[in-house]
Enzyme design. Structure first.
Site, PDB file in Angstrom:
ATOM      1  N   HIS A 197       0.654  -1.141   0.033  1.00 42.59           N
ATOM      2  CA  HIS A 197       0.111   0.096   0.082  1.00 42.59           C
ATOM      3  C   HIS A 197       0.879   1.295  -0.171  1.00 42.59           C
ATOM      4  O   HIS A 197       0.718   2.315   0.647  1.00 42.59           O
ATOM      5  CB  HIS A 197      -0.912  -0.048   1.279  1.00 42.59           C
ATOM      6  N   ASP A 250      -5.053 -15.829  -7.859  1.00 41.15           N
ATOM      7  CA  ASP A 250      -6.365 -16.201  -7.732  1.00 41.15           C
ATOM      8  C   ASP A 250      -7.153 -15.831  -9.154  1.00 41.15           C
ATOM      9  O   ASP A 250      -8.214 -16.231  -9.214  1.00 41.15           O
ATOM     10  CB  ASP A 250      -7.287 -15.399  -6.718  1.00 41.15           C
ATOM     11  N   ASP A 275      -4.145 -13.933   1.014  1.00 43.15           N
ATOM     12  CA  ASP A 275      -5.054 -12.924   1.504  1.00 43.15           C
ATOM     13  C   ASP A 275      -6.538 -13.012   1.580  1.00 43.15           C
ATOM     14  O   ASP A 275      -7.385 -12.313   1.591  1.00 43.15           O
ATOM     15  CB  ASP A 275      -5.132 -11.726   0.388  1.00 43.15           C
TER      16      ASP A 275
END
Length: 382
Positions: A197, A250, A275
């Protein structure tokens, strides 16, 4: 698996054994363990009588898991919640987790420290420590994190984090947002610091790496990207010889072509992470986060605006996805789920490896990459 009543001793016959180094499989091996440790690895013989598995891998390590089994760590920072999350993760072949506590107001993360300390004291299986993702992030790259709670680290935070007695602490932060000198003080105290982030430049990442930065969190997501004249965090990770990177395989967070590129450029440094949120191995398909409704549909977790809010994927699904979409050899993929994260956490001598003296933790797989069992420290947990 064959074991004593205490469940910490036994043996396994592996048709294919992957040791977590990324090397090719060893065929027809017997693994003995006692007291929760691997005591011997040897070729099998006709006289051996031991439970058989198609594929024996080191116990998978998930460095970034927010929840499972209808339990979210941020919503319930307790030892009981961690037991449920760890158990839920086992359906995906995970032996060890770093439960992840994301950005919350003030020093709310201290509750996560207390919960992990209690879980370790109680002997909850498979808890390696804690992953704090925030609140020391960039306001320019909040993702689904609460922007109101994102803030700068201060001296009291530093004292609290460096004094934590919870095992391994992985701290995701924006290095460009830290006061000067604080990153080095964190890493010198033993914290494993990842950039995430973050809007950092490649030069800022290089400086952070010189001060002990270990890796980057969910590569490609919530970070400055690689362009022709500005490598950003992504380019800095690729160019580094030492930085590790977690990646969510994913099919929603990162394009398969980018995942394949990352796997080719950093095969020994890429780490599969889920996650995962509370929907993993659970019944819920909707929950609230920071006042927003998050919905799971088609394996994708999003808010009303379509922003990704964690993931709905297990470790074995990440392994199979890598196998199906990237062309990376299985031995390398197994290392990305075991040996690589162990090295990223500085734990390679004890976990993420099938070697004599290491902890007896295994992910047992079928030939078609289904989970057949999970053993943690010599005890069968699935």
């Amino acid at each position: 698996m064959s074991s004593t009543d205490q469940g910490r001793s036994g043996r396994i016959f592996a048709r294919d054994l992957f040791d977590g180094t990324g090397g090719p499989a060893l065929r027809d091996r017997i693994v003995h363990f006692d007291g929760g440790r691997i005591t011997e690895i040897r070729p099998a013989s006709a006289r051996d009588d031991a439970p058989e598995v198609d594929i024996l891998a080191p116990g998978f390590i998930d460095m970034q898991i927010n929840g499972a089994a209808d339990t979210q760590f941020n919503f319930d920072p307790s030892a009981a919640a961690l037991r449920r999350i760890a158990h839920g993760s086992r359906e995906g072949g995970t032996a060890y987790i770093l439960p992840t506590f994301i950005t919350a107001a003030g020093t709310d993360y201290a509750r996560a420290l207390d919960a992990v300390h209690s879980a370790v004291e109680e002997g909850v299986p498979g808890i390696l420590g804690l992953h704090l993702e925030g609140p020391f992030l960039s306001h320019l790259r909040p993702g689904i994190h609460d922007p109101v709670a994102i803030r700068q680290m201060d001296e009291s935070d530093l004292d609290r984090l460096t004094a934590a007695d919870v095992g391994t602490v992985l701290l995701t932060l924006a290095p460009e947002a830290l006061p000067a000198g604080m990153l080095k003080r964190l890493t010198q105290a033993g914290l494993r610091v990842f950039a995430g982030h973050t809007e950092a430049t490649a030069d800022q990442i290089a400086q952070a790496e010189a001060e002990g930065l270990v890796g980057v969190t969910h590569l490609f997501n919530a970070m400055s990207q690689m362009t022709g004249r500005a490598p950003g965090v992504v380019g800095a990770a690729f160019a580094s010889e030492t930085l590790f990177a977690g990646i969510i395989a994913d099919g929603h967070h990162v394009d398969w072509r980018n995942i394949a590129v990352a796997a080719r450029l950093m095969p020994d440094r890429l780490c599969l992470v889920t996650d995962a949120m509370l929907t993993l191995a659970g019944n819920l398909t909707q929950f609230e986060l920071h006042g927003e409704v998050i919905t799971q549909s088609g394996g994708r977790l999003t808010n009303a605006a379509g922003t990704l809010a964690g993931a709905h994927v297990s470790m074995i699904e990440c392994v199979r996805n890598m196998h199906d979409h990237t062309g990376v050899p299985l031995e390398r993929i197994i290392a990305m789920a075991s040996g690589n994260p162990a090295r990223a956490l500085g734990l390679e001598r004890s976990v993420g490896t099938i070697s004599e003296g290491a902890r007896a933790s295994f992910t047992c797989l079928t030939g078609d990459l289904g989970v057949a069992g999970v053993i943690v420290d010599g005890r069968q947990e699935l």
